[in-house]
Scaffold this motif. Sequence first.
Motif, PDB file in Angstrom:
ATOM      1  N   ASP A   1       0.879  -1.172   0.000  1.00 25.23           N
ATOM      2  CA  ASP A   1       0.000   0.000   0.000  1.00 25.23           C
ATOM      3  C   ASP A   1       0.915   1.219   0.000  1.00 25.23           C
ATOM      4  O   ASP A   1       1.564   1.517   1.009  1.00 25.23           O
ATOM      5  N   HIS A   2       0.992   1.888  -1.144  1.00 25.17           N
ATOM      6  CA  HIS A   2       1.948   2.991  -1.281  1.00 25.17           C
ATOM      7  C   HIS A   2       1.410   4.085  -2.190  1.00 25.17           C
ATOM      8  O   HIS A   2       0.434   3.875  -2.932  1.00 25.17           O
ATOM      9  N   THR A   3       2.053   5.238  -2.128  1.00 21.59           N
ATOM     10  CA  THR A   3       1.779   6.346  -3.028  1.00 21.59           C
ATOM     11  C   THR A   3       3.098   7.018  -3.375  1.00 21.59           C
ATOM     12  O   THR A   3       4.104   6.839  -2.681  1.00 21.59           O
ATOM     13  N   PHE A   4       3.082   7.782  -4.433  1.00 22.15           N
ATOM     14  CA  PHE A   4       4.202   8.637  -4.787  1.00 22.15           C
ATOM     15  C   PHE A   4       3.718  10.071  -4.715  1.00 22.15           C
ATOM     16  O   PHE A   4       2.568  10.368  -5.031  1.00 22.15           O
ATOM     17  N   PHE A   5       4.591  10.973  -4.290  1.00 25.75           N
ATOM     18  CA  PHE A   5       4.268  12.394  -4.301  1.00 25.75           C
ATOM     19  C   PHE A   5       5.511  13.171  -4.700  1.00 25.75           C
ATOM     20  O   PHE A   5       6.621  12.646  -4.651  1.00 25.75           O
TER      21      PHE A   5
ATOM     22  N   VAL B   1       8.839  11.098  -4.546  1.00 28.22           N
ATOM     23  CA  VAL B   1       9.073  10.465  -3.254  1.00 28.22           C
ATOM     24  C   VAL B   1       8.069   9.330  -3.056  1.00 28.22           C
ATOM     25  O   VAL B   1       6.873   9.499  -3.295  1.00 28.22           O
ATOM     26  N   LEU B   2       8.583   8.198  -2.594  1.00 25.31           N
ATOM     27  CA  LEU B   2       7.759   7.031  -2.297  1.00 25.31           C
ATOM     28  C   LEU B   2       7.322   7.075  -0.843  1.00 25.31           C
ATOM     29  O   LEU B   2       8.147   7.278   0.048  1.00 25.31           O
ATOM     30  N   SER B   3       6.035   6.884  -0.597  1.00 25.11           N
ATOM     31  CA  SER B   3       5.504   6.778   0.755  1.00 25.11           C
ATOM     32  C   SER B   3       4.779   5.441   0.874  1.00 25.11           C
ATOM     33  O   SER B   3       3.839   5.176   0.120  1.00 25.11           O
ATOM     34  N   VAL B   4       5.244   4.589   1.792  1.00 21.97           N
ATOM     35  CA  VAL B   4       4.671   3.257   1.941  1.00 21.97           C
ATOM     36  C   VAL B   4       3.902   3.176   3.255  1.00 21.97           C
ATOM     37  O   VAL B   4       4.463   3.426   4.317  1.00 21.97           O
ATOM     38  N   LYS B   5       2.619   2.819   3.165  1.00 21.70           N
ATOM     39  CA  LYS B   5       1.789   2.640   4.365  1.00 21.70           C
ATOM     40  C   LYS B   5       1.890   1.215   4.884  1.00 21.70           C
ATOM     41  O   LYS B   5       1.920   0.987   6.082  1.00 21.70           O
TER      42      LYS B   5
ATOM     43  N   LEU C   1      16.231  -1.304  -1.203  1.00 18.66           N
ATOM     44  CA  LEU C   1      16.736  -0.485  -2.295  1.00 18.66           C
ATOM     45  C   LEU C   1      15.656   0.515  -2.708  1.00 18.66           C
ATOM     46  O   LEU C   1      14.510   0.146  -2.953  1.00 18.66           O
ATOM     47  N   GLY C   2      16.018   1.785  -2.719  1.00 18.24           N
ATOM     48  CA  GLY C   2      15.082   2.833  -3.105  1.00 18.24           C
ATOM     49  C   GLY C   2      14.269   3.395  -1.944  1.00 18.24           C
ATOM     50  O   GLY C   2      13.542   4.366  -2.106  1.00 18.24           O
ATOM     51  N   ASP C   3      14.362   2.775  -0.779  1.00 18.57           N
ATOM     52  CA  ASP C   3      13.648   3.230   0.418  1.00 18.57           C
ATOM     53  C   ASP C   3      14.528   2.899   1.618  1.00 18.57           C
ATOM     54  O   ASP C   3      14.170   2.086   2.466  1.00 18.57           O
ATOM     55  N   GLU C   4      15.701   3.534   1.691  1.00 13.94           N
ATOM     56  CA  GLU C   4      16.752   3.120   2.610  1.00 13.94           C
ATOM     57  C   GLU C   4      16.608   3.607   4.048  1.00 13.94           C
ATOM     58  O   GLU C   4      17.442   3.290   4.883  1.00 13.94           O
ATOM     59  N   ILE C   5      15.563   4.341   4.378  1.00 13.74           N
ATOM     60  CA  ILE C   5      15.435   4.832   5.751  1.00 13.74           C
ATOM     61  C   ILE C   5      14.956   3.735   6.713  1.00 13.74           C
ATOM     62  O   ILE C   5      15.605   3.485   7.723  1.00 13.74           O
ATOM     63  N   PRO C   6      13.837   3.054   6.454  1.00 10.23           N
ATOM     64  CA  PRO C   6      13.387   2.047   7.432  1.00 10.23           C
ATOM     65  C   PRO C   6      14.339   0.855   7.523  1.00 10.23           C
ATOM     66  O   PRO C   6      15.025   0.503   6.569  1.00 10.23           O
ATOM     67  N   VAL C   7      14.347   0.246   8.718  1.00  5.12           N
ATOM     68  CA  VAL C   7      15.142  -0.955   8.966  1.00  5.12           C
ATOM     69  C   VAL C   7      14.178  -2.125   9.124  1.00  5.12           C
ATOM     70  O   VAL C   7      13.156  -2.015   9.812  1.00  5.12           O
ATOM     71  N   PHE C   8      14.522  -3.238   8.500  1.00  6.08           N
ATOM     72  CA  PHE C   8      13.713  -4.451   8.577  1.00  6.08           C
ATOM     73  C   PHE C   8      14.546  -5.559   9.204  1.00  6.08           C
ATOM     74  O   PHE C   8      15.759  -5.627   8.995  1.00  6.08           O
TER      75      PHE C   8
END
Length: 187
Positions: free
Chosen positions: A121-125, A132-136, A154-161
């Motif tokens: 579930d995501h959007t781009f803005f 910018v990618l925003s993933v819910k 890759l492409g969303d390097e801020i969150p840690v999994f």
Amino acid sequence: MKYYKLMTDFSSNEDVVCTIADLQGIQKFDVLKGKPAVHWNENVTFEYNAADGSVLTDYLANDMGWFLVSEAFKTAIQQTAEGQVEFLPVKLVETQTRQTVIYYVVNVTKVVDALDLDHSDHTFFEANNIRVLSVKKYTLLEGAIGDANIFKLLGDEIPVFVSESVRNRIEESKLTGCKFLEVGIHR
């Protein structure tokens, strides 16, 4: 295998939230990009005032958005995360007493191309002419994760999994300051 987005637990008003006092020339995003730190300075310093919160959690909230952990956290995940992270020491200073403890920035260097946009579930803005990618709600491609136990996307390097094995290790060690959001897996 289950996977989780690792997040800071902000449920207690007594927990310390520290602020950067001295970056020593390090840039904020140097340890958020999923790349090894080139020039780390062990004198990077965070500070906090115990009157605003006195409980030092093992995963410590901070104004840089860095993955900042205690020695106990480092010890608990070190073996499971070998080759996937760097532990970069920082000083944590209480502003009134000047008491100093060592914490570690966990620089996650394992980056996988595992984000399944079709099932997330995501959007781009647009922001400043940048898409910018925003993933819910994240869904990951299980085959693309491989043997990674702690990683960024890759492409969303801020969150840690983290993998279920890392989560279990954190919980078994009774580490504080963490919460986990299970993510979807597409096989």
